[in-house]
Design a protein around this motif. Structure first.
Motif, PDB file in Angstrom:
ATOM      1  N   VAL A 658     -11.607 -31.673   1.318  1.00  0.00           N
ATOM      2  CA  VAL A 658     -12.260 -31.954   2.593  1.00  0.00           C
ATOM      3  C   VAL A 658     -12.432 -30.651   3.351  1.00  0.00           C
ATOM      4  O   VAL A 658     -11.467 -29.882   3.500  1.00  0.00           O
ATOM      5  N   VAL A 659     -13.637 -30.400   3.809  1.00  0.00           N
ATOM      6  CA  VAL A 659     -13.911 -29.274   4.702  1.00  0.00           C
ATOM      7  C   VAL A 659     -14.283 -29.862   6.063  1.00  0.00           C
ATOM      8  O   VAL A 659     -15.263 -30.590   6.175  1.00  0.00           O
ATOM      9  N   LEU A 660     -13.483 -29.555   7.068  1.00  0.00           N
ATOM     10  CA  LEU A 660     -13.771 -30.029   8.415  1.00  0.00           C
ATOM     11  C   LEU A 660     -14.487 -28.915   9.159  1.00  0.00           C
ATOM     12  O   LEU A 660     -13.859 -27.921   9.581  1.00  0.00           O
ATOM     13  N   TYR A 661     -15.781 -29.055   9.277  1.00  0.00           N
ATOM     14  CA  TYR A 661     -16.592 -28.081  10.005  1.00  0.00           C
ATOM     15  C   TYR A 661     -16.093 -27.947  11.443  1.00  0.00           C
ATOM     16  O   TYR A 661     -16.201 -26.892  12.060  1.00  0.00           O
ATOM     17  N   GLY A 662     -15.566 -29.015  11.963  1.00  0.00           N
ATOM     18  CA  GLY A 662     -14.926 -29.034  13.271  1.00  0.00           C
ATOM     19  C   GLY A 662     -13.910 -30.147  13.294  1.00  0.00           C
ATOM     20  O   GLY A 662     -13.972 -31.086  12.498  1.00  0.00           O
ATOM     21  N   LEU A 663     -12.958 -30.072  14.193  1.00  0.00           N
ATOM     22  CA  LEU A 663     -11.938 -31.109  14.308  1.00  0.00           C
ATOM     23  C   LEU A 663     -12.511 -32.350  14.983  1.00  0.00           C
ATOM     24  O   LEU A 663     -13.329 -32.241  15.904  1.00  0.00           O
ATOM     25  N   PRO A 664     -12.093 -33.522  14.560  1.00  0.00           N
ATOM     26  CA  PRO A 664     -12.557 -34.738  15.237  1.00  0.00           C
ATOM     27  C   PRO A 664     -11.865 -34.910  16.579  1.00  0.00           C
ATOM     28  O   PRO A 664     -10.728 -34.458  16.778  1.00  0.00           O
ATOM     29  N   ASP A 665     -12.544 -35.561  17.512  1.00  0.00           N
ATOM     30  CA  ASP A 665     -11.905 -35.903  18.786  1.00  0.00           C
ATOM     31  C   ASP A 665     -10.757 -36.876  18.566  1.00  0.00           C
ATOM     32  O   ASP A 665      -9.699 -36.761  19.186  1.00  0.00           O
ATOM     33  N   ASN A 666     -10.988 -37.848  17.700  1.00  0.00           N
ATOM     34  CA  ASN A 666      -9.997 -38.889  17.441  1.00  0.00           C
ATOM     35  C   ASN A 666      -9.056 -38.422  16.338  1.00  0.00           C
ATOM     36  O   ASN A 666      -9.472 -38.241  15.192  1.00  0.00           O
ATOM     37  N   PRO A 667      -7.769 -38.221  16.630  1.00  0.00           N
ATOM     38  CA  PRO A 667      -6.849 -37.762  15.579  1.00  0.00           C
ATOM     39  C   PRO A 667      -6.679 -38.773  14.450  1.00  0.00           C
ATOM     40  O   PRO A 667      -6.302 -38.400  13.339  1.00  0.00           O
ATOM     41  N   ALA A 668      -6.960 -40.045  14.719  1.00  0.00           N
ATOM     42  CA  ALA A 668      -6.882 -41.050  13.660  1.00  0.00           C
ATOM     43  C   ALA A 668      -7.893 -40.763  12.562  1.00  0.00           C
ATOM     44  O   ALA A 668      -7.654 -41.079  11.388  1.00  0.00           O
ATOM     45  N   PHE A 669      -9.023 -40.162  12.915  1.00  0.00           N
ATOM     46  CA  PHE A 669     -10.025 -39.827  11.905  1.00  0.00           C
ATOM     47  C   PHE A 669      -9.499 -38.763  10.950  1.00  0.00           C
ATOM     48  O   PHE A 669      -9.830 -38.779   9.764  1.00  0.00           O
ATOM     49  N   TYR A 670      -8.696 -37.841  11.437  1.00  0.00           N
ATOM     50  CA  TYR A 670      -8.108 -36.826  10.555  1.00  0.00           C
ATOM     51  C   TYR A 670      -7.185 -37.493   9.533  1.00  0.00           C
ATOM     52  O   TYR A 670      -7.217 -37.172   8.345  1.00  0.00           O
ATOM     53  N   ARG A 671      -6.380 -38.441   9.990  1.00  0.00           N
ATOM     54  CA  ARG A 671      -5.489 -39.156   9.071  1.00  0.00           C
ATOM     55  C   ARG A 671      -6.287 -39.947   8.045  1.00  0.00           C
ATOM     56  O   ARG A 671      -5.961 -39.952   6.856  1.00  0.00           O
ATOM     57  N   GLU A 672      -7.338 -40.620   8.478  1.00  0.00           N
ATOM     58  CA  GLU A 672      -8.109 -41.465   7.583  1.00  0.00           C
ATOM     59  C   GLU A 672      -8.919 -40.660   6.574  1.00  0.00           C
ATOM     60  O   GLU A 672      -9.041 -41.065   5.413  1.00  0.00           O
ATOM     61  N   ILE A 673      -9.463 -39.527   7.003  1.00  0.00           N
ATOM     62  CA  ILE A 673     -10.332 -38.745   6.124  1.00  0.00           C
ATOM     63  C   ILE A 673      -9.525 -37.842   5.208  1.00  0.00           C
ATOM     64  O   ILE A 673      -9.723 -37.834   3.990  1.00  0.00           O
ATOM     65  N   VAL A 674      -8.601 -37.081   5.767  1.00  0.00           N
ATOM     66  CA  VAL A 674      -7.811 -36.161   4.945  1.00  0.00           C
ATOM     67  C   VAL A 674      -6.764 -36.928   4.142  1.00  0.00           C
ATOM     68  O   VAL A 674      -6.666 -36.791   2.915  1.00  0.00           O
ATOM     69  N   GLY A 675      -5.990 -37.744   4.816  1.00  0.00           N
ATOM     70  CA  GLY A 675      -4.942 -38.485   4.116  1.00  0.00           C
ATOM     71  C   GLY A 675      -5.469 -39.669   3.327  1.00  0.00           C
ATOM     72  O   GLY A 675      -5.155 -39.844   2.148  1.00  0.00           O
ATOM     73  N   GLY A 676      -6.310 -40.490   3.966  1.00  0.00           N
ATOM     74  CA  GLY A 676      -6.774 -41.722   3.334  1.00  0.00           C
ATOM     75  C   GLY A 676      -7.701 -41.494   2.153  1.00  0.00           C
ATOM     76  O   GLY A 676      -7.520 -42.077   1.075  1.00  0.00           O
TER      77      GLY A 676
END
Length: 731
Positions: A658-676
């Motif tokens: 996963v390459v995050l061009y920018g951090l999401p506003d919602n931290p839950a999205f980081y968990r779902e995309i990177v972890g999930g």
């Protein structure tokens, strides 16, 4: 950075997830923008190319077959001579003079008679265009209600009541000091921690002693200054408060501006109850004071010296800005549970227009997603609620209402267009004293410009009198100080620059407070999956230069890494033919997404990287095709926007990095995309990702401090922003 959530569709925003009926038809896209086509993005239809577990419905897939079967070739007749004679007979019959019509008496239409298709379509079109919130009701004169049947002794002034000290009889000396502080933008900040929540409060004043006021907690509703008729119901609904409520209730009922940055699906009911109790309590105290003074004036007659100042220019006192009709339905249920009315006028109409009990999502969708989109997710509505002694009336005319419930889009359309200022009407917002913005993080993904437009038209001097008795208007209304007495309560899952600016621009003389948790960091909440997470900081001279600096860093540092992976996969250097595939690039901003997409479609440096794209404007078929090609390896890269994830929550398969061009506003999205996503790839035999081989690379700058804190934690964010090194690894 341009305003978030700006759409070019018919109404300027995505209406929920597909209009009044919820998700709408599967052919509908998010915003109606023209499709992006490019040689590197062309799709070749393949059998079985759709992702089987998340493909569009069979009704959509069979559309082409149905359209073909609708036009069938008529069978050829075996007797052409007989067919010719029959046609001649019909022609002669049609050329005969019309027979006299006989009137049918007592004619009853057949029950199974079906109207024509044209009529059906017209009826359906009329039903869609009909405004279900339209109210055809005359504007009432100022209330002359006289009703002392109940609560005669309940309205005795109490100087310790925040309602009295803030609106009715404020301390003149303190008020002038605070107003001077607001005019000079001088605030005395104070930071503290209570019950595990961080509180940053600010009092408008140039005197440092003003910030030394101790913060208090409330154990239960018995400590609140409630109307007598609300005490019993609150004792039953919520006899004691939890630790969060102990912190929020004193701020809310003390009429300070509040920005709460910890809203979740688990505490949403408690927050909604608090906001509704505060709104109803404020309305009851305001209306009962007016009614009691009406009775006194009526009793003493015209020669009385009694001159009460108890009103505003117009009747509405509370405005609640909500994301969906379902959110409005939840508010109505909470209000009715609190005040227990004997009668509810137009409740059936309300339920038909706002309540959708059909379950639309399975339990595998995240709780916050179901909390927002379950039920009627239409984001175009506005409704007025009027209280009398024993009755709640829904769909009251705005100028006859006490509480207004509206979405940003619905209220902006009610205000009217600035292109025709003669038809604009915002006088009903002139006397609003309490504003509640619930689920503000969801409103950021609609069109935040509508929210800003609403606040620009709050507490302005009315252009018409609307039957106002100016002799009873409170002095601070006449002195154009209404915005200094208005309280704004914003409830959000997290803080953003937009919300911080809205909070900072408040001019409430009681001050303001921001309440937020101490963040442990989403990087520690990825579950059992082990991911190497690399955070890369790039430098930007200013906020205006940040988008260009981010793109330059991406093309110079990240793109060469991706092309090297792709080249290694072709040559077999990594031992896997799919080594270069499986790169998901998450792009929060749509403008950045367009820039990156155009780069991948035209730049020679990424010619070897085939890619697909899923944005908020992609329809279901287009998104499914892109995900299918990504899973199969046909597309090595998939571009994915934050708003697409917000509205759909796709479970994308085939992700290896996963390459995050920018951090999401919602931290839950980081968990779902990177972890999930990476955890799913480790369990999916089609992907074959070895445990621990998943990776994430994140780009950030010093202007991402709010987002970064929620992802890496409050204790790490300062070091990552200030240290000389620009790369930080976490496993």
């Amino acid at each position: 950075m341009p305003p978030r959530g700006k759409f070019s569709g018919r109404r300027g925003s995505v209406r929920g997830r597909g209009g009044k009926s919820g998700r709408g038809t599967t052919k509908r896209s998010f915003g109606g923008r023209p499709k992006f086509t490019n040689a590197r993005l062309e799709d070749v239809e393949e059998s079985g190319s759709e992702v089987s577990d998340e493909a569009p419905s069979s009704a959509v897939e069979s559309e082409s077959e149905a359209s073909i079967s609708d036009v069938e070739e008529a069978p050829a007749t075996n007797q052409p001579y007989m067919a010719l004679m029959q046609s001649l007979t019909k022609d002669s019959a049609s050329s005969a003079p019309p027979s006299a019509k006989r009137r049918k008496l007592d004619h009853q239409p057949k029950r199974d008679q079906v109207p024509s298709t044209v009529e059906e379509e017209k009826q359906e079109s009329d039903a869609e265009d009909r405004d279900v919130d339209l109210v055809d009701e005359p504007e009432e004169e100022p209330g002359n209600e006289i009703d002392l049947e109940h609560d005669v002794d309940d309205d005795v002034p109490d100087e310790t009541d925040p309602f009295e000290s803030h609106f009715v009889n404020p301390d003149g000396t303190k008020l002038n000091i605070r107003l001077d502080g607001i005019r000079s933008n001088a605030y005395q900040p104070k930071q503290s921690e209570i019950n595990g929540w961080r509180i940053i409060s600010s009092i408008p004043s140039e005197d440092p002693d003003q910030a030394s006021q101790p913060l208090t907690t409330i154990a239960g509703p018995s400590s609140l200054k409630l109307k007598h008729r609300l005490v019993g119901t609150m004792d039953k609904l919520r006899p004691t408060f939890d630790k969060l409520e102990q912190v929020l209730y004193p701020i809310t009922f003390g009429y300070q501006d509040l920005l709460f940055c910890g809203r979740s699906a688990s505490n949403s009911d408690d927050l909604r109850r608090m906001a509704c109790l505060h709104a109803v309590n404020h309305v009851f105290k305001t209306r009962d004071r007016v009614i009691k003074n009406n009775a006194k004036l009526s009793k003493e007659g015209e020669g009385t010296d009694f001159e009460p100042r108890d009103q505003g220019f117009t009747r509405p006192k509370v405005l609640m800005i909500l994301p969906t009709r379902e959110a409005a339905a939840k508010v109505v249920r909470a209000i009715c549970a609190i005040c227990e009315p004997d009668q509810q006028e137009n409740r059936k109409r309300f339920d038909e227009s706002y309540v959708d009990r059909e379950a639309k999502f399975s339990a595998d969708k995240p709780a916050d997603f179901r909390d927002l989109f379950e039920g009627n997710d239409d984001d175009m509505f506005r409704i007025g609620i009027k209280f009398t002694r024993k009755t709640i009336k829904f769909f009251a005319q705005f100028y006859n209402s006490d509480i207004l419930l509206a979405s940003p889009l619905g209220l902006r359309m009610a205000i009217g267009s600035e292109s025709d200022k003669k038809k604009m009407d915002y006088d009903f917002l002139s006397s609003v004293e309490v504003v509640v913005v619930d689920h503000a993080d969801a409103l950021l993904n609609q069109n935040w410009e509508h929210v800003e437009h609403i606040f620009e038209h709050l507490n302005l001097q009315p252009r018409e009198a609307h039957g106002c008795d100016f002799s009873r208007v409170r002095p601070w209304y006449l002195e154009k100080q209404a915005e200094n007495f208005r309280q704004t309560v914003v409830l959000s899952a997290f803080n953003t620059p937009e919300l911080a600016e809205l909070h900072r621009r408040g001019k409430n003389w009681a001050g303001r407070a921001r309440v937020q948790p101490e963040y442990g960091g989403a990087i520690q909440e990825l579950g059992p999956v082990k991911v190497k997470q690399t955070f890369s900081r790039f430098e930007a001279a200013s906020l205006a230069d940040e988008p260009d600096a981010r793109f330059a860093y991406f093309t110079s540092a990240v793109v060469p890494w991706l092309t090297k992976l792709a080249a290694g996969g072709r040559k077999g250097a990594s031992g896997s033919a799919d080594a270069g595939a499986g790169t998901l690039i998450f792009v929060p901003s749509y403008l950045d997404f367009v820039r990156v997409r155009n780069y991948f479609s035209t730049a020679d440096a990424v010619e070897s990287l085939s890619f697909g794209a899923v944005s908020e404007y992609a329809d279901v078929r287009e998104a499914s095709r892109a995900r299918s090609h990504f899973l199969s390896g046909r597309h090595k890269v998939l571009l994915y926007t934050e708003r697409a994830h917000h509205f759909r929550r796709y479970a994308i398969a085939g992700v290896r990095r996963v390459v995050l061009y920018g951090l999401p506003d919602n931290p839950a999205f980081y968990r779902e995309i990177v972890g999930g996503f990476l955890a799913r790839s480790e369990q999916d035999a089609r992907v074959g990702l070895e445990p621990g081989r998943g990776a994430a690379r994140v780009l950030f700058s010093r202007f991402d401090v709010l987002k970064l804190e929620r992802v890496v934690g409050s204790k790490r964010v300062g070091r990552m922003i200030r240290e000389r090194g620009d790369t930080f690894d976490f496993i």
